[in-house]
Design a protein around this motif. Structure first.
Motif, short mmCIF file in Angstrom:
data_model
loop_
_atom_site.label_atom_id
_atom_site.label_comp_id
_atom_site.label_asym_id
_atom_site.label_seq_id
_atom_site.Cartn_x
_atom_site.Cartn_y
_atom_site.Cartn_z
N PRO A 254 0.82 -1.21 0.00
CA PRO A 254 0.00 0.00 0.00
C PRO A 254 0.86 1.26 0.00
CG PRO A 254 -0.11 -1.13 2.13
CD PRO A 254 0.61 -2.05 1.20
N LYS A 255 0.39 2.28 -0.72
CA LYS A 255 1.12 3.55 -0.78
C LYS A 255 1.12 4.22 0.59
CE LYS A 255 0.80 6.11 -4.51
NZ LYS A 255 0.42 7.11 -5.55
N LEU A 256 2.24 4.85 0.95
CA LEU A 256 2.35 5.52 2.24
C LEU A 256 1.34 6.67 2.33
CD1 LEU A 256 6.23 5.71 2.67
CD2 LEU A 256 4.67 3.91 3.39
N SER A 257 0.70 6.79 3.47
CA SER A 257 -0.30 7.84 3.67
C SER A 257 0.20 8.95 4.58
CB SER A 257 -1.58 7.24 4.26
OG SER A 257 -1.31 6.58 5.48
N GLU A 258 1.31 8.72 5.31
CA GLU A 258 1.82 9.73 6.24
C GLU A 258 2.37 10.94 5.47
OE1 GLU A 258 2.79 6.64 6.09
OE2 GLU A 258 2.16 5.64 7.95
N ARG A 259 2.25 12.11 6.08
CA ARG A 259 2.80 13.32 5.48
C ARG A 259 4.32 13.32 5.65
NH1 ARG A 259 -0.57 17.47 4.25
NH2 ARG A 259 1.12 18.97 4.57
N PRO A 260 5.08 13.64 4.60
CA PRO A 260 6.54 13.67 4.73
C PRO A 260 6.98 14.72 5.75
CG PRO A 260 5.87 13.67 2.42
CD PRO A 260 4.63 13.91 3.23
N GLY A 261 8.18 14.49 6.31
CA GLY A 261 8.72 15.38 7.31
C GLY A 261 9.67 16.41 6.72
N GLU A 262 10.75 16.69 7.46
CA GLU A 262 11.68 17.72 7.02
C GLU A 262 12.55 17.23 5.86
OE1 GLU A 262 13.81 15.42 10.31
OE2 GLU A 262 11.76 16.06 9.83
N THR A 263 13.18 18.17 5.18
CA THR A 263 14.04 17.86 4.03
C THR A 263 15.28 17.09 4.50
OG1 THR A 263 13.31 19.78 2.77
CG2 THR A 263 15.45 18.84 2.18
N VAL A 264 15.59 15.97 3.80
CA VAL A 264 16.78 15.19 4.14
C VAL A 264 17.84 15.24 3.03
CG1 VAL A 264 15.65 13.61 5.75
CG2 VAL A 264 15.62 13.10 3.29
N LEU A 265 17.45 15.66 1.82
CA LEU A 265 18.41 15.79 0.72
C LEU A 265 17.99 16.96 -0.16
CD1 LEU A 265 20.89 14.53 -0.88
CD2 LEU A 265 19.14 13.43 -2.31
N THR A 266 18.97 17.81 -0.48
CA THR A 266 18.72 18.93 -1.39
C THR A 266 19.67 18.83 -2.57
OG1 THR A 266 18.05 20.38 0.42
CG2 THR A 266 18.72 21.44 -1.64
N VAL A 267 19.13 18.80 -3.77
CA VAL A 267 19.92 18.82 -5.01
C VAL A 267 19.71 20.20 -5.63
CG1 VAL A 267 20.20 17.83 -7.31
CG2 VAL A 267 19.75 16.34 -5.35
N ASP A 268 20.82 20.91 -5.86
CA ASP A 268 20.73 22.30 -6.30
C ASP A 268 21.53 22.52 -7.57
OD1 ASP A 268 20.07 25.03 -6.20
OD2 ASP A 268 21.92 25.50 -5.15
N SER A 269 20.85 22.93 -8.64
CA SER A 269 21.48 23.33 -9.91
C SER A 269 22.40 22.25 -10.46
CB SER A 269 22.26 24.64 -9.73
OG SER A 269 21.41 25.66 -9.24
N MET A 270 21.97 20.99 -10.40
CA MET A 270 22.80 19.87 -10.85
C MET A 270 22.91 19.86 -12.37
SD MET A 270 24.57 17.40 -9.57
CE MET A 270 23.90 17.11 -7.92
N VAL A 271 24.16 19.64 -12.85
CA VAL A 271 24.43 19.59 -14.29
C VAL A 271 25.32 18.38 -14.56
CG1 VAL A 271 25.40 20.80 -16.29
CG2 VAL A 271 24.34 22.12 -14.44
N GLY A 272 24.98 17.64 -15.62
CA GLY A 272 25.80 16.51 -16.04
C GLY A 272 25.84 16.42 -17.54
N GLU A 273 26.11 15.24 -18.08
CA GLU A 273 26.10 15.06 -19.53
C GLU A 273 24.70 15.27 -20.09
OE1 GLU A 273 28.52 14.53 -21.66
OE2 GLU A 273 30.12 14.49 -20.16
N GLN A 274 23.69 14.75 -19.38
CA GLN A 274 22.30 14.86 -19.83
C GLN A 274 21.47 15.80 -18.95
OE1 GLN A 274 21.29 10.66 -19.68
NE2 GLN A 274 21.55 10.45 -21.89
N ILE A 275 21.87 15.95 -17.71
CA ILE A 275 21.12 16.77 -16.75
C ILE A 275 21.52 18.24 -16.90
CG2 ILE A 275 20.87 17.30 -14.29
CD1 ILE A 275 19.24 14.92 -15.15
#
Length: 503
Positions: A254-275
């Motif tokens: 079953p899909k989780l029903s709880e509301r997510p909490g605080e931020t645990v990972l932040t990806v900022d302005s990521m650039v790669g070959e395709q990204i």
């Protein structure tokens, strides 16, 4: 017309353990026959009997296009049998043309020079006949995965045509490490090859794939051929019941029903070959999906997050602001990555289950310069029981476990550390349908325990059932963000194809 392949009463016993029991099947010319079953059901053993690697027990019979052959077969190619495995056996440093002719000696006899113009003509002719777009001069290293698989199939066609008109293709999980779109291209080619008169035995875990491409589907369970069904009449649910011998119930936890909490990972302005300039966050207790069509960047992104050397720009940081610049820093910061290619990047194939499950946490068992093996083994035994790894054998080499159980071992290795972020690249790739639900339950439990989970996948159905939020990439950018009731397989497909307004 004689059957292309007729197998009768094939059994195989190893050290008193029967892994195939009285299996009989028959393939017609032009037929694609799928062979499905859980890992350990006997599929690989049957393929190895057909290709001469194993001799079956006494009493087995084999007829190929009406001609009776003796076991073991010796060279399958001499009899018109081509085998295409997951690894494809291509040389990356050689061109398409060089790989195309290598198994046929480039059409040259002993003492005669190779005619490269004739080789090019033959390669182009086969590519045109089977609607494959490959440039003869391109290095295999530059091909995408689907192009490599199609090259392996075209090479096998040429190899068998040089030997005669009787052709049987055995394809052992050739689409395991392909995206859904790439796999569809490869299976369409298999269908075209069969329509030209060859027979094909197609082994796959992807039930939707086999129902689409196959004429008939044979199901193995515990070494027995339990049924052969007409593909157009089969469903994933009916095949699963045959494979398991019982109903699996819902395919997904079953899909989780709880509301997510605080931020645990932040990806900022990521650039790669395709990204290109991609930013997002994942929160505690959230399962976030990231997807897109082939080449849009979702397959590159997880590796950019854990390794700055792959990036052209941007940062990834955990809750306390600490930036991740290397896999070692990621592990130390509580970020675990499970790559898509389990065999090459996730497991130590010759080591034991214990060694694989504790390699990331070995320091816990070192005291006074010595490893406490009894404590290590006891912990691994508990993990195997908790995550239903079968068999519960800590000292067994991990390469002898089924694909689904190998994936459970990989996940258990990281979940043992209690990660705050879990990055999963195609987490059920190459996992049989019975084990898939167990693997996904492990993922959901990790999120319930407070981890932020990101699934990078082209399996839209899976994302629909698991994720509270889905980001859709187009040309390296986040083009769409779906959340809550917006998350559905239909909406994901439409967003991937640009059929909804951009986010």
């Amino acid at each position: 017309m004689d059957p292309a392949l007729s197998l009768e009463h094939v059994s195989k016993t190893f050290a008193g353990v029967t892994v195939l029991s009285d299996v009989s099947l028959e393939l017609a010319p032009g037929e694609v026959r799928a062979l499905v079953g859980q890992n350990g059901s006997g599929k690989s053993t049957l393929v190895k009997v057909l290709t001469g690697y194993h001799a079956p027990d006494e009493g087995a019979r084999l007829r190929f296009w009406g001609e009776e052959l003796a076991f073991p077969l010796g060279s399958p190619q001499e009899h018109g049998i081509a085998v295409i495995h997951q690894d494809l056996a291509l040389v990356e440093s050689m061109t398409v043309l060089e790989n195309f002719g290598i198994s046929s000696r480039y059409g040259a006899g002993r003492g005669h020079p190779v005619s490269w113009s004739a080789e090019q003509d033959r390669c182009r002719e086969l590519c045109e006949r089977f609607e494959v777009k490959l440039s003869p001069d391109v290095l295999v290293a530059e091909l995408d995965p689907s192009e490599r698989a199609m090259l392996a199939i075209i090479r096998a066609v040429r190899q068998l045509e040089d030997g005669g008109t009787r052709q049987l293709f055995i394809l052992d999980e050739p689409t395991t490490y392909l995206t859904s779109h790439a796999a569809e291209q490869v299976t369409d080619l298999i269908r075209r090859v069969a329509d030209a008169g060859a027979a094909a035995l197609f082994v796959s875990h992807r039930l939707a794939e086999v129902t689409r491409i196959s004429d008939q589907i044979s199901v193995l369970r515990d070494g027995h051929l339990v049924d052969t069904v007409v593909a157009k009449d089969a469903t994933e649910a009916s095949l699963l019941e045959l494979m398991l011998g019982r109903s699996i119930g819902d395919f997904y936890p079953p899909k989780l029903s709880e509301r997510p909490g605080e931020t645990v990972l932040t990806v900022d302005s990521m650039v790669g070959e395709q990204i290109e300039d991609t930013s997002f966050v994942v929160r505690r207790g959230e399962i976030l999906g990231i997807t897109g069509l082939v080449g849009m960047g979702q397959d590159e992104l997880p590796y950019l997050i854990v390794d700055r050397h792959r990036r052209h720009g941007g940062t990834a940081s955990v809750a306390d602001g600490h930036e991740i610049n290397s896999p070692a820093e990621a592990i130390a910061a509580g970020v675990a990555l499970v790559p898509a290619n389990r065999q090459r990047e996730s497991i130590w194939i010759d080591a034991t289950a214990t060694e694989n499950m504790t390699i990331a946490s070995l320091g816990e068992y070192v005291r006074g310069g010595r490893i406490r093996y009894a404590e290590e083994t006891a912990d691994v035994l508990g993990l195997m029981q908790r995550f239903q790894v079968m068999p519960t054998a800590p000292s067994r080499p991990v390469g002898t476990f089924s694909g689904g159980n190998q994936q459970k071992i990989v996940l258990a290795k990281w979940l043992k550390l209690g990660p705050s972020v879990l990055l999963l690249h195609e987490p059920t790739q190459g996992v049989d349908a019975g084990a898939r639900k167990s693997v996904l339950e492990m993922v959901c439990d990790s999120a319930r325990n407070g981890a932020g989970v990101i699934i990078f996948s082209a399996d839209y159905e899976q994302l629909d059932h698991l994720c509270q939020r889905v980001l859709v990439l187009r040309h390296g950018n986040i083009a769409h963000s779906l959340s809550g009731a917006e998350v559905s397989e239909a909406n994901i497909v439409r967003a991937c194809h640009g059929l909804v307004e951009a986010a």
